[in-house]
Each structure stands twice: as structure tokens, then as C-alpha cells.
Write a protein that holds these residues in place. Structure first.
Motif, PDB file in Angstrom:
ATOM      1  N   THR A 114      12.178  23.172 -26.449  1.00  0.00           N
ATOM      2  CA  THR A 114      13.182  23.569 -27.431  1.00  0.00           C
ATOM      3  C   THR A 114      12.991  25.032 -27.818  1.00  0.00           C
ATOM      4  O   THR A 114      13.962  25.797 -27.907  1.00  0.00           O
ATOM      5  N   ALA A 115      11.736  25.440 -28.017  1.00  0.00           N
ATOM      6  CA  ALA A 115      11.456  26.835 -28.368  1.00  0.00           C
ATOM      7  C   ALA A 115      11.854  27.769 -27.228  1.00  0.00           C
ATOM      8  O   ALA A 115      12.439  28.840 -27.458  1.00  0.00           O
ATOM      9  N   LEU A 116      11.567  27.375 -25.992  1.00  0.00           N
ATOM     10  CA  LEU A 116      11.944  28.202 -24.842  1.00  0.00           C
ATOM     11  C   LEU A 116      13.465  28.314 -24.721  1.00  0.00           C
ATOM     12  O   LEU A 116      13.988  29.389 -24.430  1.00  0.00           O
ATOM     13  N   LEU A 117      14.152  27.200 -24.941  1.00  0.00           N
ATOM     14  CA  LEU A 117      15.615  27.242 -24.892  1.00  0.00           C
ATOM     15  C   LEU A 117      16.164  28.184 -25.961  1.00  0.00           C
ATOM     16  O   LEU A 117      17.139  28.893 -25.729  1.00  0.00           O
ATOM     17  N   GLY A 118      15.524  28.197 -27.106  1.00  0.00           N
ATOM     18  CA  GLY A 118      15.946  29.085 -28.178  1.00  0.00           C
ATOM     19  C   GLY A 118      15.725  30.555 -27.857  1.00  0.00           C
ATOM     20  O   GLY A 118      16.392  31.425 -28.415  1.00  0.00           O
ATOM     21  N   ARG A 119      14.792  30.852 -26.959  1.00  0.00           N
ATOM     22  CA  ARG A 119      14.504  32.239 -26.587  1.00  0.00           C
ATOM     23  C   ARG A 119      15.407  32.762 -25.480  1.00  0.00           C
ATOM     24  O   ARG A 119      15.401  33.972 -25.201  1.00  0.00           O
ATOM     25  N   LEU A 120      16.167  31.889 -24.840  1.00  0.00           N
ATOM     26  CA  LEU A 120      17.063  32.349 -23.773  1.00  0.00           C
ATOM     27  C   LEU A 120      18.142  33.237 -24.373  1.00  0.00           C
ATOM     28  O   LEU A 120      18.680  32.946 -25.440  1.00  0.00           O
ATOM     29  N   PRO A 121      18.478  34.307 -23.684  1.00  0.00           N
ATOM     30  CA  PRO A 121      19.566  35.158 -24.187  1.00  0.00           C
ATOM     31  C   PRO A 121      20.871  34.370 -24.224  1.00  0.00           C
ATOM     32  O   PRO A 121      21.083  33.446 -23.452  1.00  0.00           O
ATOM     33  N   ALA A 122      21.742  34.785 -25.119  1.00  0.00           N
ATOM     34  CA  ALA A 122      23.018  34.087 -25.289  1.00  0.00           C
ATOM     35  C   ALA A 122      23.821  34.076 -24.002  1.00  0.00           C
ATOM     36  O   ALA A 122      24.564  33.135 -23.742  1.00  0.00           O
ATOM     37  N   GLU A 123      23.630  35.136 -23.182  1.00  0.00           N
ATOM     38  CA  GLU A 123      24.418  35.183 -21.946  1.00  0.00           C
ATOM     39  C   GLU A 123      23.794  34.389 -20.800  1.00  0.00           C
ATOM     40  O   GLU A 123      24.336  34.357 -19.702  1.00  0.00           O
TER      41      GLU A 123
END
Length: 136
Positions: A114-123
């Protein structure tokens, strides 16, 4: 009586939590041997859960040998759970310990994803998010 929330983590574990409440009630004598438990509907209303959750909780108690479910006449508290041989009890406790550890590792892993997914850029592409989400 304790109310159980049907949301979030409580939703996944509501039947186990209700079983724990009922187990305590039995152990403390609120429901003595030979006593009928309230109906699934009554348990659901008293504890703020759905009927299926109440039914699952009672089935957990049945699997432990604490109650007998009698279709059409209700659930009755047994005098004593069936005694397990000491070696089997020991093996079961060991397996339960490993399951608890596995659950802790899984929970930590889910938080990390979940934390890694949150760090992905919006694009970031949907595929990249799905790949990270399915990495387990």
C-alpha cells in the motif's frame, strides 16, 4: 453486551470476535451447560453483526466442542469441550502460533505494498499499479 462493528478489519474478523465474546460468556457461566444460546438473529441484533456472522461464530464454538447445534431446536452449551490428547493439543498450539506469525507477516506486507502504491507518480500506468498490487 459488546457491540461489534461490521466495518473494516472487524468485518473480516467479526465472527471470531463474536465467538470470543460468546466463549467468555460460556466460561464465566452466563450460558451454563445445557443452556440454549440466543438465536442467530438475536445474537446478530445484540452484537451489531449480520446473521451470517452470528452463525459463523456459533459454528466456531461448535468446532471447539463448546456447543451442539440442533437444527430446529437451537444451540446448546455442552458440559465440557472434548478433551484433546496432550500431544495433539501441543501440535495445534504450535500450528496456531505459526498461523499468527504468518498473519503478521501478511499484514506487514500488505501495508508495504500500500505504501509503495502511494509512492507511484500520478502518471504511472494502470499496468504498473496492477503489477505492484499483484506482486505477491
Amino acid at each position: 453486551m459488546e457491540k461489534l462493528s461490521p466495518r473494516g478489519d472487524a468485518d473480516r474478523h467479526a465472527s471470531k470476535k463474536l465467538a470470543a465474546v460468546l466463549r467468555t460468556d460460556i466460561e464465566e457461566g452466563r450460558y451454563g451447560p445445557g443452556t440454549r444460546l440466543p438465536s442467530y438473529r438475536q445474537l446478530a441484533e445484540r452484537h451489531g453483526v449480520v446473521v451470517n456472522t452470528a452463525q459463523a461464530a456459533v459454528r466456531l464454538l461448535q468446532a471447539e466442542g463448546r456447543v451442539t447445534i440442533r437444527p430446529g431446536s437451537g444451540t446448546v452449551v455442552r458440559a465440557e469441550p472434548d478433551a484433546l490428547p496432550e500431544d495433539l493439543r501441543s501440535d495445534l498450539e504450535e500450528v496456531r502460533g505459526r498461523l499468527r506469525q504468518t498473519q503478521e507477516v501478511l499484514s506487514a506486507t500488505e501495508k508495504a505494498v500500500t505504501a509503495l502504491l502511494g509512492r507511484l507518480p500520478a502518471e504511472a500506468s494502470v499496468e504498473a499499479r496492477q503489477e505492484l498490487g499483484n506482486a505477491g
